[in-house]
Design a protein around this motif. Structure first.
Motif, short mmCIF file in Angstrom:
data_model
loop_
_atom_site.label_atom_id
_atom_site.label_comp_id
_atom_site.label_asym_id
_atom_site.label_seq_id
_atom_site.Cartn_x
_atom_site.Cartn_y
_atom_site.Cartn_z
N MET A 148 -17.46 -4.91 -29.40
CA MET A 148 -16.81 -3.67 -28.98
C MET A 148 -15.43 -3.98 -28.40
O MET A 148 -15.30 -4.88 -27.56
N THR A 149 -14.41 -3.27 -28.82
CA THR A 149 -13.06 -3.47 -28.30
C THR A 149 -12.97 -2.95 -26.87
O THR A 149 -13.79 -2.14 -26.42
N ASP A 150 -11.95 -3.42 -26.15
CA ASP A 150 -11.77 -2.98 -24.76
C ASP A 150 -11.55 -1.47 -24.69
O ASP A 150 -12.06 -0.81 -23.78
N SER A 151 -10.79 -0.94 -25.63
CA SER A 151 -10.50 0.50 -25.62
C SER A 151 -11.77 1.31 -25.89
O SER A 151 -11.99 2.36 -25.29
N GLU A 152 -12.63 0.81 -26.80
CA GLU A 152 -13.88 1.51 -27.08
C GLU A 152 -14.83 1.41 -25.88
O GLU A 152 -15.54 2.37 -25.56
N LEU A 153 -14.83 0.26 -25.20
CA LEU A 153 -15.67 0.11 -24.02
C LEU A 153 -15.23 1.07 -22.92
O LEU A 153 -16.06 1.73 -22.28
N LEU A 154 -13.92 1.19 -22.70
CA LEU A 154 -13.42 2.13 -21.70
C LEU A 154 -13.80 3.56 -22.05
O LEU A 154 -14.19 4.35 -21.19
N SER A 155 -13.70 3.90 -23.32
CA SER A 155 -14.05 5.24 -23.76
C SER A 155 -15.55 5.50 -23.57
O SER A 155 -15.96 6.60 -23.18
N THR A 156 -16.36 4.48 -23.81
CA THR A 156 -17.81 4.63 -23.64
C THR A 156 -18.17 4.78 -22.16
O THR A 156 -19.04 5.57 -21.79
N LEU A 157 -17.49 4.01 -21.31
CA LEU A 157 -17.69 4.16 -19.87
C LEU A 157 -17.28 5.56 -19.42
O LEU A 157 -17.98 6.20 -18.62
N ALA A 158 -16.16 6.03 -19.92
CA ALA A 158 -15.69 7.38 -19.58
C ALA A 158 -16.70 8.43 -20.04
O ALA A 158 -16.98 9.40 -19.33
N LEU A 159 -17.27 8.22 -21.22
CA LEU A 159 -18.27 9.14 -21.75
C LEU A 159 -19.53 9.13 -20.87
O LEU A 159 -20.11 10.18 -20.57
N GLN A 160 -19.94 7.93 -20.45
CA GLN A 160 -21.13 7.81 -19.62
C GLN A 160 -20.97 8.50 -18.28
O GLN A 160 -21.94 9.03 -17.72
N SER A 161 -19.76 8.53 -17.76
CA SER A 161 -19.54 9.08 -16.43
C SER A 161 -19.35 10.59 -16.42
O SER A 161 -19.24 11.19 -15.35
N ALA A 162 -19.31 11.23 -17.59
CA ALA A 162 -19.18 12.69 -17.64
C ALA A 162 -20.35 13.32 -16.91
O ALA A 162 -21.52 13.00 -17.18
N PRO A 163 -20.11 14.22 -15.97
CA PRO A 163 -21.15 14.68 -15.06
C PRO A 163 -22.28 15.49 -15.68
O PRO A 163 -23.41 15.46 -15.18
N ASN A 164 -22.02 16.19 -16.77
CA ASN A 164 -23.04 17.10 -17.32
C ASN A 164 -23.48 16.75 -18.74
O ASN A 164 -24.25 17.49 -19.35
N LEU A 165 -23.00 15.63 -19.25
CA LEU A 165 -23.23 15.33 -20.66
C LEU A 165 -24.64 14.79 -20.92
O LEU A 165 -25.37 15.30 -21.76
N GLY A 166 -25.02 13.74 -20.23
CA GLY A 166 -26.33 13.13 -20.44
C GLY A 166 -26.31 12.16 -21.62
O GLY A 166 -25.48 12.27 -22.53
N ASP A 167 -27.23 11.22 -21.61
CA ASP A 167 -27.25 10.17 -22.63
C ASP A 167 -27.63 10.70 -24.01
O ASP A 167 -27.09 10.24 -25.02
N SER A 168 -28.56 11.64 -24.08
CA SER A 168 -28.97 12.17 -25.38
C SER A 168 -27.81 12.86 -26.08
O SER A 168 -27.56 12.64 -27.28
N THR A 169 -27.06 13.67 -25.33
CA THR A 169 -25.92 14.37 -25.91
C THR A 169 -24.80 13.40 -26.24
O THR A 169 -24.12 13.55 -27.27
#
Length: 366
Positions: free
Chosen positions: A1-22
């Motif tokens: 995984m590239t650094d930019s993709e990792l940062l984007s995935t971390l940002a996605l994980q931290s979204a308050p209402n999204l959840g892992d399934s979504t």
């Protein structure tokens, strides 16, 4: 995984209402976390099941700043990152729809081709519960299972300590990030676990420590293993939530029965009465239900799991194990006991299924 993709995935994980399934649904749709953040919100809202509430906060200005800060903490503290599509992500957890898109670990964890067992229960463990937990793990030790628990008071820490005592790998699933340890009194066990297993969490160092974290953490305890054992539990408790999650994952659940009048037995008895758990009275029950293959192990392994022998029975058993089939008189002579006594012991062992008689007053181990 590239650094930019990792940062984007971390940002996605931290979204308050999204959840892992979504989050996984969005990654499947767009192909990557980076692509999600390159897409206009209007386009995301066109996806079935994605509403404004779930996307709330996803595009906040500080989302990537927080991700960068957490990544620095991860790198500084030697924390491992496991992406849900990577090979090093726990295999059993991959089959859980709500498993974390990113899992963090520390220690020397090896789940490859391992039997994995989660053990949970009350924080107010009784002396009987302690004895049962320690005996269960001691009896299973010869099969080298990995013991998973929550590193909390009571059953959790009892299971971790018993695993360490028996030389087993054990993993604590934390309800917080790696910037702290809870409870603080268990910090003294941290190094031993990291040496002989380690820790998993999907929480960040910046996450607030919250009671609800424990309920969220329980899905990882249930998801990592092929079975969950509840040692003791009151009528309500986090371990029952873990059992429910394990059942939802189509995993086996076991509960240790106790006296109906005991407070810490009520949860286990309810699981058994509602047919949401198998009765667990010994290691043999678990091995049988899980179909753990002991046929390729030595006969001594099987006897340790399934049959408890008295001291003189064990003496006879060990002799027959080494010498092969022998006559009654020869057994009595070599075990230094009268023939009548040897005959009685052999009968008891036959009833226990440890030996079988053969023509000519011969006996052999099964």
């Amino acid at each position: 995984m590239t650094d930019s993709e990792l940062l984007s995935t971390l940002a996605l994980q931290s979204a308050p209402n999204l959840g892992d399934s979504t989050a996984k649904k969005l990654i499947r749709h767009f192909g990557s976390a980076e692509a999600i953040f390159s897409t206009k919100k209007e386009s995301l809202l066109k996806i079935d099941g994605i509403g404004k509430i779930k996307l709330q906060g996803l595009f906040d200005a500080d989302r990537f700043r927080l991700a960068e800060s957490e990544l620095k903490f991860i790198q500084k503290n030697g924390i491992n990152i496991h992406y849900y599509q990577d090979l090093d992500y726990p295999e059993k957890l991959k089959h859980c729809n709500d498993g974390p898109i990113l899992l963090f670990s520390k220690g020397n964890i090896d789940l490859n081709k391992k039997r994995i067992l989660s053990i949970v229960g009350t924080r107010k463990i009784t002396s009987a519960g302690t004895i049962f937990c320690e005996k269960l793990i001691e009896d299973l030790a010869i099969l080298d299972p990995v013991i998973i628990s929550g590193f909390a008071y009571g059953v959790d820490i009892t299971a971790h300590k018993a695993a360490l005592k028996n030389g087993l790998q054990t993993i604590g699933c934390l309800a917080h990030g790696f910037d702290q340890i809870y409870p603080k009194t268990h910090a003294k066990y941290r190094a031993a676990l990291e040496e002989n297993g380690g820790f998993y969490t999907d929480f960040w160092s910046s996450n607030n420590f919250d009671r609800n974290n424990f309920l969220k953490r329980n899905r990882i305890i249930a998801g990592l293993s092929e079975a969950t054992v509840v040692i003791e539990s009151a009528a309500k408790g986090g371990s029952l939530v873990t059992a429910d999650i394990a059942n939802s994952y189509d995993r086996e659940v076991f509960a240790v029965p106790g006296r109906p009048t005991d407070l810490q037995s009520s949860g286990c008895l309810n699981l058994i009465k509602s047919q949401n758990a198998h009765v667990l009275t010994s290691a043999a029950d678990l091995v049988y239900i899980l179909n753990w293959d002991v046929q390729n192990n030595s006969a001594a392994v099987q006897k340790q799991l399934f049959i408890e022998l008295e001291a003189q029975e064990q003496l006879v058993y060990d002799f027959l194990q080494d010498a092969g089939r022998q006559q009654l008189d020869h057994i009595a002579l070599n075990c230094k006991m009268p023939t009548y006594k040897a005959a009685g012991i052999l009968l008891e062992m036959e009833l226990k299924g440890a030996i079988r008689p053969l023509p000519g007053k011969l006996f052999e181990v099964i």
